[in-house]
Motif scaffolding. Structure first.
Motif, PDB file in Angstrom:
ATOM      1  N   HIS A   1       0.827  -1.208   0.000  1.00  0.00           N
ATOM      2  CA  HIS A   1       0.000   0.000   0.000  1.00  0.00           C
ATOM      3  C   HIS A   1       0.862   1.258   0.000  1.00  0.00           C
ATOM      4  N   LYS A   2       1.902   1.225   0.802  1.00  0.00           N
ATOM      5  CA  LYS A   2       2.776   2.395   0.912  1.00  0.00           C
ATOM      6  C   LYS A   2       3.469   2.681  -0.417  1.00  0.00           C
ATOM      7  N   VAL A   3       3.973   1.645  -1.062  1.00  0.00           N
ATOM      8  CA  VAL A   3       4.633   1.820  -2.361  1.00  0.00           C
ATOM      9  C   VAL A   3       3.638   2.371  -3.380  1.00  0.00           C
ATOM     10  N   ARG A   4       2.459   1.794  -3.401  1.00  0.00           N
ATOM     11  CA  ARG A   4       1.433   2.219  -4.353  1.00  0.00           C
ATOM     12  C   ARG A   4       1.074   3.692  -4.152  1.00  0.00           C
ATOM     13  N   ASN A   5       0.898   4.081  -2.906  1.00  0.00           N
ATOM     14  CA  ASN A   5       0.552   5.475  -2.613  1.00  0.00           C
ATOM     15  C   ASN A   5       1.673   6.427  -3.020  1.00  0.00           C
ATOM     16  N   THR A   6       2.912   5.996  -2.807  1.00  0.00           N
ATOM     17  CA  THR A   6       4.056   6.832  -3.173  1.00  0.00           C
ATOM     18  C   THR A   6       4.127   7.023  -4.684  1.00  0.00           C
ATOM     19  N   LEU A   7       3.965   5.944  -5.420  1.00  0.00           N
ATOM     20  CA  LEU A   7       4.050   6.025  -6.879  1.00  0.00           C
ATOM     21  C   LEU A   7       2.949   6.911  -7.462  1.00  0.00           C
ATOM     22  N   ASN A   8       1.825   6.969  -6.783  1.00  0.00           N
ATOM     23  CA  ASN A   8       0.740   7.845  -7.244  1.00  0.00           C
ATOM     24  C   ASN A   8       1.073   9.327  -7.072  1.00  0.00           C
TER      25      ASN A   8
ATOM     26  N   LYS B   1       5.299  10.237 -13.686  1.00  0.00           N
ATOM     27  CA  LYS B   1       5.282   8.928 -14.332  1.00  0.00           C
ATOM     28  C   LYS B   1       6.670   8.484 -14.771  1.00  0.00           C
ATOM     29  N   LYS B   2       7.482   9.426 -15.254  1.00  0.00           N
ATOM     30  CA  LYS B   2       8.809   9.062 -15.755  1.00  0.00           C
ATOM     31  C   LYS B   2       9.742   8.581 -14.641  1.00  0.00           C
ATOM     32  N   ASP B   3       9.395   8.910 -13.379  1.00  0.00           N
ATOM     33  CA  ASP B   3      10.236   8.502 -12.248  1.00  0.00           C
ATOM     34  C   ASP B   3       9.723   7.242 -11.549  1.00  0.00           C
ATOM     35  N   GLN B   4       8.559   6.779 -11.924  1.00  0.00           N
ATOM     36  CA  GLN B   4       7.927   5.697 -11.166  1.00  0.00           C
ATOM     37  C   GLN B   4       8.743   4.405 -11.157  1.00  0.00           C
ATOM     38  N   VAL B   5       9.307   4.035 -12.295  1.00  0.00           N
ATOM     39  CA  VAL B   5      10.072   2.785 -12.356  1.00  0.00           C
ATOM     40  C   VAL B   5      11.301   2.869 -11.462  1.00  0.00           C
ATOM     41  N   ASP B   6      12.043   3.970 -11.550  1.00  0.00           N
ATOM     42  CA  ASP B   6      13.269   4.112 -10.748  1.00  0.00           C
ATOM     43  C   ASP B   6      12.953   4.158  -9.253  1.00  0.00           C
ATOM     44  N   ILE B   7      11.896   4.875  -8.899  1.00  0.00           N
ATOM     45  CA  ILE B   7      11.528   4.955  -7.482  1.00  0.00           C
ATOM     46  C   ILE B   7      11.054   3.594  -6.978  1.00  0.00           C
TER      47      ILE B   7
ATOM     48  N   LYS C   1      12.156  -1.068  -3.636  1.00  0.00           N
ATOM     49  CA  LYS C   1      12.266  -2.528  -3.563  1.00  0.00           C
ATOM     50  C   LYS C   1      13.591  -2.949  -2.929  1.00  0.00           C
ATOM     51  N   LEU C   2      14.648  -2.204  -3.216  1.00  0.00           N
ATOM     52  CA  LEU C   2      15.948  -2.510  -2.601  1.00  0.00           C
ATOM     53  C   LEU C   2      15.886  -2.375  -1.084  1.00  0.00           C
ATOM     54  N   ILE C   3      14.997  -1.501  -0.610  1.00  0.00           N
ATOM     55  CA  ILE C   3      14.853  -1.314   0.840  1.00  0.00           C
ATOM     56  C   ILE C   3      14.128  -2.507   1.458  1.00  0.00           C
ATOM     57  N   TYR C   4      12.900  -2.776   0.993  1.00  0.00           N
ATOM     58  CA  TYR C   4      12.101  -3.798   1.680  1.00  0.00           C
ATOM     59  C   TYR C   4      12.442  -5.229   1.272  1.00  0.00           C
ATOM     60  N   LYS C   5      13.271  -5.385   0.247  1.00  0.00           N
ATOM     61  CA  LYS C   5      13.739  -6.724  -0.110  1.00  0.00           C
ATOM     62  C   LYS C   5      15.116  -7.029   0.487  1.00  0.00           C
ATOM     63  N   SER C   6      15.636  -6.121   1.288  1.00  0.00           N
ATOM     64  CA  SER C   6      16.944  -6.337   1.920  1.00  0.00           C
ATOM     65  C   SER C   6      16.883  -7.531   2.870  1.00  0.00           C
ATOM     66  N   PRO C   7      17.989  -8.260   3.008  1.00  0.00           N
ATOM     67  CA  PRO C   7      17.981  -9.438   3.883  1.00  0.00           C
ATOM     68  C   PRO C   7      17.969  -9.102   5.373  1.00  0.00           C
ATOM     69  N   THR C   8      18.440  -7.900   5.739  1.00  0.00           N
ATOM     70  CA  THR C   8      18.462  -7.514   7.151  1.00  0.00           C
ATOM     71  C   THR C   8      17.990  -6.078   7.311  1.00  0.00           C
ATOM     72  N   ARG C   9      17.638  -5.750   8.543  1.00  0.00           N
ATOM     73  CA  ARG C   9      17.178  -4.390   8.845  1.00  0.00           C
ATOM     74  C   ARG C   9      18.303  -3.384   8.631  1.00  0.00           C
ATOM     75  N   GLU C  10      19.511  -3.773   8.942  1.00  0.00           N
ATOM     76  CA  GLU C  10      20.659  -2.876   8.801  1.00  0.00           C
ATOM     77  C   GLU C  10      20.909  -2.527   7.335  1.00  0.00           C
ATOM     78  N   ILE C  11      20.861  -3.545   6.483  1.00  0.00           N
ATOM     79  CA  ILE C  11      21.068  -3.300   5.050  1.00  0.00           C
ATOM     80  C   ILE C  11      19.918  -2.470   4.486  1.00  0.00           C
ATOM     81  N   ALA C  12      18.717  -2.713   4.978  1.00  0.00           N
ATOM     82  CA  ALA C  12      17.561  -1.928   4.536  1.00  0.00           C
ATOM     83  C   ALA C  12      17.754  -0.450   4.871  1.00  0.00           C
ATOM     84  N   GLN C  13      18.323  -0.174   6.035  1.00  0.00           N
ATOM     85  CA  GLN C  13      18.563   1.211   6.435  1.00  0.00           C
ATOM     86  C   GLN C  13      19.584   1.871   5.508  1.00  0.00           C
TER      87      GLN C  13
END
Length: 388
Positions: free
Chosen positions: A244-251, A255-261, A266-278
């Motif tokens: 939901h948060k990602v969807r709201n942000t992209l809205n 449009k030209k920045d949506q893919v990069d953002i 995704k690199l944040i919430y797909k990180s293996p640890t909280r430290e790497i996510a930070q």
């Protein structure tokens, strides 16, 4: 040359043969049953036969007319074949309930049944048949709950319900994953507008019915919901839905920045640890804070509740960082109520939702949700640390 029997005539003849066969067999059974009742079960009461009365019965093969039912003078004999005032065998009630569950209106069910068995069934009759479900609903809504659920998912949907006029009203839905990893709809409540106060009342009811220990609550960002949840389960964690948060942000971005953002998030919430996510968030912040300061600030503020899932075993993270599981359930609810356009009252809404819930819970009771079997011992440790 033999005459060719038209298909319709042949079908009608076959149906008549089946119904006549059933009628003969039922009448034979009834004769043997009353004989056994008088001569074997009640031999000392001097019971005497008193002819027959005729009745009909709707069956899956059509309506069987003029069944001769024997009786005795004293009125003691009651057949076990059907109830005294029963006009349908059990399959029809079950079929009607299943059709109603699938989203057919009471009028559509009535028309279908009339074509099937040749008897007219009004919308009121269909509604009365499905009314037996409401007794089950009342018992289900009051049933005791398990003490522990690893995860609770909270979400709501709106349906059209008639009171004096038709208006949209919320359906609050609570899904849980129990200690063994089975998903279950724990409760649904219909009425009013969604609010944190409404959620607090619902959660308090779950607590009163025995659900005392929860590790994680997963829901979206409804104002006040987190506080309502923690007021009832103060030792639980909160996971805000990342999708939901990602969807709201992209809205909110160009449009030209949506893919990069999207890739950066995704690199944040797909990180293996909280430290790497930070670390990934700091990179994201550096890249986008000048162009989208409000959006980046919002992520920074919500990051703790967006990344709560990283405290939990890797095997279950894909199922707890989002409300997808409960959203799929709500999608099924919508599918079932959509053909009805608007529901005549709250009871009608509860009936169709309950039948859908029952079907889902039966299915889930034999399946362990992805990753929960592998994570069971770790989750038990977390329960022990928090609640013992």
């Amino acid at each position: 040359m033999k005459p060719i029997i038209p298909n319709n005539d042949f079908t009608n003849q076959l149906e008549d043969l089946v119904k006549n066969f059933l009628k003969d067999k039922m009448e034979l059974y009834l004769k043997e049953e009353i004989k056994n009742f008088i001569e074997v079960e009640k031999p000392d009461q001097g019971l005497q036969r008193n002819g027959y009365y005729e009745r009909s019965l709707d069956t899956k093969y059509g309506k069987i007319e003029d069944i001769s039912v024997p009786r005795d003078r004293q009125g003691e004999y009651k057949t076990q074949l059907f109830e005294p005032y029963q006009r349908r065998d059990g399959w029809l009630e079950e079929a009607i309930i299943r059709m109603y569950q699938s989203g057919m209106s009471t009028r559509d069910v009535g028309r279908f049944v009339e074509k099937m068995v040749g008897s007219a069934y009004s919308a009121t009759t269909i509604s009365n048949i499905t009314e037996v479900v409401h007794q089950d609903i009342e018992a289900w809504q009051k049933r005791p709950l398990n003490k522990r659920y690893s995860v609770l998912y909270l979400d709501g949907m709106y349906i059209k319900v008639r009171r004096d006029t038709v208006d949209k009203e919320v359906v609050y839905v609570v899904m849980g994953v129990n200690e063994d990893g089975h998903r279950e709809i724990l409760a649904f409540y219909v009425g009013g507008r969604e609010s944190s106060t409404g959620w607090h009342t619902i959660l308090a009811d779950l607590y009163t019915r025995g659900l005392r220990e929860v590790l994680l609550g997963v829901f979206d960002g409804l104002s006040g919901l987190e506080e309502a949840f923690l007021a009832v389960y103060p030792k639980a964690d909160v996971q805000r839905c990342v999708v939901h948060k990602v969807r709201n942000t992209l809205n909110q971005v160009r449009k030209k920045d949506q893919v990069d953002i999207s890739e950066g998030l995704k690199l944040i919430y797909k990180s293996p640890t909280r430290e790497i996510a930070q670390i990934q968030f700091e990179k994201f912040k550096e890249e986008w804070s000048k162009k989208y300061p409000k959006e980046v600030q919002s992520w920074e503020q919500d990051l703790p509740v967006l990344l709560t899932f990283m405290k939990y075993p890797m095997d279950i993270r894909s199922g707890i960082y989002t409300t997808n599981w409960i959203e799929r359930t709500i999608k099924e609810f919508r599918k079932r109520v959509k053909p009805m356009n608007s529901l005549p009252d709250i009871k009608a809404a509860e009936k169709i939702l309950y039948l859908t819930v029952k079907s889902m819970n039966d299915k889930w009771s034999t399946r362990i949700s992805a990753g929960f079997a592998q994570s069971k011992s770790k989750l038990q440790e977390m329960f022990t640390e928090r609640y013992n």
